[in-house]
Design a protein around this motif. Sequence first.
Motif, PDB file in Angstrom:
ATOM      1  N   SER A  25      12.596   0.778   2.534  1.00  0.00           N
ATOM      2  CA  SER A  25      13.394   0.384   3.696  1.00  0.00           C
ATOM      3  C   SER A  25      12.528  -0.389   4.670  1.00  0.00           C
ATOM      4  CB  SER A  25      13.992   1.620   4.374  1.00  0.00           C
ATOM      5  OG  SER A  25      12.966   2.476   4.842  1.00  0.00           O
ATOM      6  N   GLY A  26      13.188  -1.083   5.595  1.00  0.00           N
ATOM      7  CA  GLY A  26      12.467  -1.734   6.681  1.00  0.00           C
ATOM      8  C   GLY A  26      12.321  -3.230   6.574  1.00  0.00           C
ATOM      9  N   ARG A  27      12.645  -3.804   5.427  1.00  0.00           N
ATOM     10  CA  ARG A  27      12.581  -5.258   5.299  1.00  0.00           C
ATOM     11  C   ARG A  27      13.299  -5.669   4.027  1.00  0.00           C
ATOM     12  NH1 ARG A  27       8.205  -8.517   5.195  1.00  0.00           N
ATOM     13  NH2 ARG A  27       9.483  -9.886   3.900  1.00  0.00           N
ATOM     14  N   ASN A  28      13.449  -6.972   3.866  1.00  0.00           N
ATOM     15  CA  ASN A  28      13.997  -7.532   2.635  1.00  0.00           C
ATOM     16  C   ASN A  28      12.848  -7.697   1.639  1.00  0.00           C
ATOM     17  OD1 ASN A  28      14.895  -9.304   0.590  1.00  0.00           O
ATOM     18  ND2 ASN A  28      16.500 -10.076   1.955  1.00  0.00           N
ATOM     19  N   PHE A  29      12.968  -7.063   0.482  1.00  0.00           N
ATOM     20  CA  PHE A  29      11.880  -7.081  -0.492  1.00  0.00           C
ATOM     21  C   PHE A  29      12.061  -8.170  -1.549  1.00  0.00           C
ATOM     22  CE2 PHE A  29       9.479  -3.468   0.867  1.00  0.00           C
ATOM     23  CZ  PHE A  29      10.391  -2.674   1.541  1.00  0.00           C
ATOM     24  N   ARG A  30      12.924  -9.123  -1.276  1.00  0.00           N
ATOM     25  CA  ARG A  30      13.257 -10.145  -2.270  1.00  0.00           C
ATOM     26  C   ARG A  30      12.022 -10.902  -2.769  1.00  0.00           C
ATOM     27  NH1 ARG A  30      14.417 -15.349  -1.374  1.00  0.00           N
ATOM     28  NH2 ARG A  30      14.539 -14.944   0.862  1.00  0.00           N
ATOM     29  N   THR A  31      11.044 -11.131  -1.914  1.00  0.00           N
ATOM     30  CA  THR A  31       9.846 -11.879  -2.311  1.00  0.00           C
ATOM     31  C   THR A  31       8.661 -10.961  -2.580  1.00  0.00           C
ATOM     32  OG1 THR A  31       9.261 -12.189   0.009  1.00  0.00           O
ATOM     33  CG2 THR A  31      10.566 -13.933  -1.045  1.00  0.00           C
ATOM     34  N   TYR A  32       8.945  -9.732  -2.859  1.00  0.00           N
ATOM     35  CA  TYR A  32       7.907  -8.731  -3.075  1.00  0.00           C
ATOM     36  C   TYR A  32       7.833  -8.286  -4.531  1.00  0.00           C
ATOM     37  CZ  TYR A  32       6.448  -7.777   1.724  1.00  0.00           C
ATOM     38  OH  TYR A  32       5.890  -7.868   2.965  1.00  0.00           O
ATOM     39  N   ALA A  33       6.672  -7.773  -4.870  1.00  0.00           N
ATOM     40  CA  ALA A  33       6.496  -7.010  -6.088  1.00  0.00           C
ATOM     41  C   ALA A  33       6.315  -5.544  -5.694  1.00  0.00           C
ATOM     42  CB  ALA A  33       5.281  -7.487  -6.870  1.00  0.00           C
ATOM     43  N   MET A  34       6.777  -4.682  -6.572  1.00  0.00           N
ATOM     44  CA  MET A  34       6.650  -3.251  -6.341  1.00  0.00           C
ATOM     45  C   MET A  34       5.816  -2.674  -7.477  1.00  0.00           C
ATOM     46  SD  MET A  34       8.720  -2.989  -3.702  1.00  0.00           S
ATOM     47  CE  MET A  34       9.244  -1.287  -3.545  1.00  0.00           C
ATOM     48  N   GLY A  35       5.167  -1.557  -7.190  1.00  0.00           N
ATOM     49  CA  GLY A  35       4.337  -0.977  -8.243  1.00  0.00           C
ATOM     50  C   GLY A  35       4.250   0.526  -8.158  1.00  0.00           C
ATOM     51  N   TRP A  36       3.840   1.097  -9.261  1.00  0.00           N
ATOM     52  CA  TRP A  36       3.521   2.528  -9.340  1.00  0.00           C
ATOM     53  C   TRP A  36       2.037   2.662  -9.687  1.00  0.00           C
ATOM     54  CZ3 TRP A  36       6.637   6.331  -7.780  1.00  0.00           C
ATOM     55  CH2 TRP A  36       8.014   6.109  -7.748  1.00  0.00           C
ATOM     56  N   PHE A  37       1.370   3.523  -8.957  1.00  0.00           N
ATOM     57  CA  PHE A  37      -0.021   3.873  -9.218  1.00  0.00           C
ATOM     58  C   PHE A  37      -0.112   5.388  -9.315  1.00  0.00           C
ATOM     59  CE2 PHE A  37      -2.485  -0.057  -8.517  1.00  0.00           C
ATOM     60  CZ  PHE A  37      -1.466  -0.873  -8.071  1.00  0.00           C
ATOM     61  N   ARG A  38      -1.211   5.877  -9.850  1.00  0.00           N
ATOM     62  CA  ARG A  38      -1.414   7.324  -9.904  1.00  0.00           C
ATOM     63  C   ARG A  38      -2.879   7.654  -9.691  1.00  0.00           C
ATOM     64  NH1 ARG A  38      -0.156   8.357 -16.361  1.00  0.00           N
ATOM     65  NH2 ARG A  38      -2.077   7.406 -17.187  1.00  0.00           N
ATOM     66  N   GLN A  39      -3.092   8.861  -9.198  1.00  0.00           N
ATOM     67  CA  GLN A  39      -4.452   9.331  -8.971  1.00  0.00           C
ATOM     68  C   GLN A  39      -4.572  10.778  -9.417  1.00  0.00           C
ATOM     69  OE1 GLN A  39      -5.965   8.910  -4.958  1.00  0.00           O
ATOM     70  NE2 GLN A  39      -8.066   8.879  -5.712  1.00  0.00           N
ATOM     71  N   ALA A  40      -5.395  10.987 -10.416  1.00  0.00           N
ATOM     72  CA  ALA A  40      -5.656  12.328 -10.922  1.00  0.00           C
ATOM     73  C   ALA A  40      -6.816  12.938 -10.140  1.00  0.00           C
ATOM     74  CB  ALA A  40      -5.987  12.266 -12.406  1.00  0.00           C
ATOM     75  N   PRO A  41      -6.922  14.261 -10.121  1.00  0.00           N
ATOM     76  CA  PRO A  41      -8.022  14.917  -9.387  1.00  0.00           C
ATOM     77  C   PRO A  41      -9.377  14.418  -9.861  1.00  0.00           C
ATOM     78  CG  PRO A  41      -6.377  16.518 -10.035  1.00  0.00           C
ATOM     79  CD  PRO A  41      -5.995  15.242 -10.712  1.00  0.00           C
ATOM     80  N   GLY A  42     -10.209  14.021  -8.899  1.00  0.00           N
ATOM     81  CA  GLY A  42     -11.551  13.584  -9.228  1.00  0.00           C
ATOM     82  C   GLY A  42     -11.649  12.187  -9.798  1.00  0.00           C
ATOM     83  N   LYS A  43     -10.532  11.468  -9.854  1.00  0.00           N
ATOM     84  CA  LYS A  43     -10.529  10.123 -10.415  1.00  0.00           C
ATOM     85  C   LYS A  43     -10.022   9.111  -9.397  1.00  0.00           C
ATOM     86  CE  LYS A  43      -9.944  11.450 -15.253  1.00  0.00           C
ATOM     87  NZ  LYS A  43      -9.178  11.203 -16.508  1.00  0.00           N
ATOM     88  N   GLU A  44     -10.315   7.850  -9.666  1.00  0.00           N
ATOM     89  CA  GLU A  44      -9.826   6.799  -8.792  1.00  0.00           C
ATOM     90  C   GLU A  44      -8.349   6.527  -9.081  1.00  0.00           C
ATOM     91  OE1 GLU A  44     -13.966   4.266  -8.113  1.00  0.00           O
ATOM     92  OE2 GLU A  44     -12.272   3.347  -9.153  1.00  0.00           O
ATOM     93  N   ARG A  45      -7.694   5.956  -8.083  1.00  0.00           N
ATOM     94  CA  ARG A  45      -6.300   5.591  -8.276  1.00  0.00           C
ATOM     95  C   ARG A  45      -6.214   4.457  -9.295  1.00  0.00           C
ATOM     96  NH1 ARG A  45      -3.065   4.964  -2.853  1.00  0.00           N
ATOM     97  NH2 ARG A  45      -4.492   3.211  -2.550  1.00  0.00           N
ATOM     98  N   GLU A  46      -5.215   4.534 -10.185  1.00  0.00           N
ATOM     99  CA  GLU A  46      -5.094   3.538 -11.232  1.00  0.00           C
ATOM    100  C   GLU A  46      -3.684   2.974 -11.305  1.00  0.00           C
ATOM    101  OE1 GLU A  46      -5.838   5.137 -15.120  1.00  0.00           O
ATOM    102  OE2 GLU A  46      -4.158   6.540 -15.039  1.00  0.00           O
ATOM    103  N   PHE A  47      -3.612   1.735 -11.769  1.00  0.00           N
ATOM    104  CA  PHE A  47      -2.343   1.045 -11.944  1.00  0.00           C
ATOM    105  C   PHE A  47      -1.544   1.671 -13.076  1.00  0.00           C
ATOM    106  CE2 PHE A  47       0.653  -2.304 -12.411  1.00  0.00           C
ATOM    107  CZ  PHE A  47       0.729  -2.599 -13.764  1.00  0.00           C
ATOM    108  N   VAL A  48      -0.230   1.780 -12.865  1.00  0.00           N
ATOM    109  CA  VAL A  48       0.663   2.294 -13.901  1.00  0.00           C
ATOM    110  C   VAL A  48       1.643   1.217 -14.350  1.00  0.00           C
ATOM    111  CG1 VAL A  48       2.475   3.972 -14.429  1.00  0.00           C
ATOM    112  CG2 VAL A  48       0.487   4.667 -13.050  1.00  0.00           C
TER     113      VAL A  48
END
Length: 124
Positions: A25-48
């Motif tokens: 919410s909060g803006r028009n996302f028409r020109t945006y990309a969206m993504g999912w990332f994850r972070q496991a305990p003790g690890k860096e956040r990674e692209f999904v």
Amino acid sequence: QVQLVESGGGLVQTGGSLRLSCVASGRNFRTYAMGWFRQAPGKEREFVSTITWSAGSTHYADSVKGRFIISRDVVKNTMYLQMSSLKPEDTAVYYCAAGPAAGWIIDENAYDYWGQGTQVTVSS
């Protein structure tokens, strides 16, 4: 004010499925990309996975390809991550993100907005 709110996390057994949602919410996302990332305990956040908001073009990390499906509903302003054949190594906090782009965004530094995260735990 842009807000991204994830939901749908939980505890599931190996081989099970979950569907995550991210309401934007909060803006028009028409020109945006969206993504999912994850972070496991003790690890860096990674692209999904990532999806372009307007065209719905998708891209996946090799570790989830064939098991996860990313999608979006432009009417509901919601992005989804359908996760199947879950493995213990999928256990992590999952974050949704949004960033201005004409195509995919794999680099987390290119995302401007982030949700608070939702925990996914896969038991063996």
